[in-house]
Design a protein around this motif. Sequence first.
Motif, PDB file in Angstrom:
ATOM      1  N   ILE A  95       0.756  -1.012   0.088  1.00 39.27           N
ATOM      2  CA  ILE A  95       0.187  -0.024   0.069  1.00 39.27           C
ATOM      3  C   ILE A  95       0.809   1.183  -0.055  1.00 39.27           C
ATOM      4  N   LYS A 134       0.847   4.111  -2.882  1.00 38.43           N
ATOM      5  CA  LYS A 134       0.404   5.290  -2.199  1.00 38.43           C
ATOM      6  C   LYS A 134       1.610   6.305  -2.976  1.00 38.43           C
ATOM      7  N   ASP A 144      -3.116   4.010  -4.432  1.00 37.20           N
ATOM      8  CA  ASP A 144      -3.815   3.243  -3.116  1.00 37.20           C
ATOM      9  C   ASP A 144      -5.120   3.339  -3.146  1.00 37.20           C
ATOM     10  N   LYS A 150      -6.797   0.115  -4.550  1.00 38.15           N
ATOM     11  CA  LYS A 150      -6.091  -1.044  -4.513  1.00 38.15           C
ATOM     12  C   LYS A 150      -6.965  -2.278  -4.389  1.00 38.15           C
TER      13      LYS A 150
END
Length: 252
Positions: free
Chosen positions: A131, A135, A140, A143
Motif C-alpha cells: 500500500i 500510495k 492506493d 487497491k
Amino acid sequence: MLNVENLSIEFGGLKAVSDFNLTIDEKEIVGLIGPNGAGKTTVFNMLTGVYNPTEGSISYLGESINGLKPYNITKKKIARTFQNIRLFSSLTVLDNVKVSFNYRVNYSLFDSILRTPKFKKEEKLIEDKSIELLKAFSLDTKKDELSKNLPYGEQRKLEIVRALAAKPSLLLLDEPAAGMNPQETLELMDLINWIKDKFHISVLLIEHDMKLVMGICDKIAVLDYGKKIAEGTPNEIKNNSKVIEAYLGEGA
C-alpha cells in the motif's frame, strides 16, 4: 553494476542480436533505442533469463547471471516490465503488488496452511509495504479494484509498482510510455527520475518516444538489425549520422 559483453542469440540460424555490449553504472538511466524489430526486447529477454544467449556474457554486480531462470534473476535484484502489459487481470491492484513479495517471504508452507502468528505478521507487513508503494504512485485508493479495470496509463504505472516491489537494484522498463498521451508521458519522465532517486536504482529502458529518452537518459545505446550502431549521450546520439540513417533511411 551490469556488464554485457558480446551478447548474441540465434533463432533457427537467424542472428537476432549480434555482439551486443553495454555497461550500466549505479543510479544511471540508460536508453536502448532502435527501429521496430531491431532486437531491443530480445536483449531484455536475455538479460532477464527468458532467453539463453547463444554467445557472450552477462555480469551483474561482478557475478555471472548467464543461464539463470527469470525467478533467480529477480532474486539477484533485477526486475522488469513488459512491452505488452502482463498484469494479473483477475487479481486486485493490491494483490498484483503483493505477488512480488513472494520470493522473499519468511514463513513456511506450514505457517501459511495453519495461519500461524508468524504468517499473519508477515502478510500484514507485505500488505503495508504494498500500500505504501501504491500510495507513492497515487494508486492506493484503487487497491481493491481489479487491475483490468484500471485506465491504460494506470495499468502501466501498476506494472512499475509491481516491479519495484521486488526491490530491484536494476529496473528494466520495456516501452513504459506506450499508449500514453503527451501529458502522461511528461509525468512518466518525472516519475522515472523520482524512482531512480527515491529507490537508489539504475534504469534501463526501451522507448520509442524520443522526447522521453532524450529528456531523462544519461546515455543511449542504439540497435539496428540486432547490432549496436551507436552509444553516447543524448546530444551525441541525436546528431549521429548512423542513427539518423537507421531511423529515416538511406541518405537521410
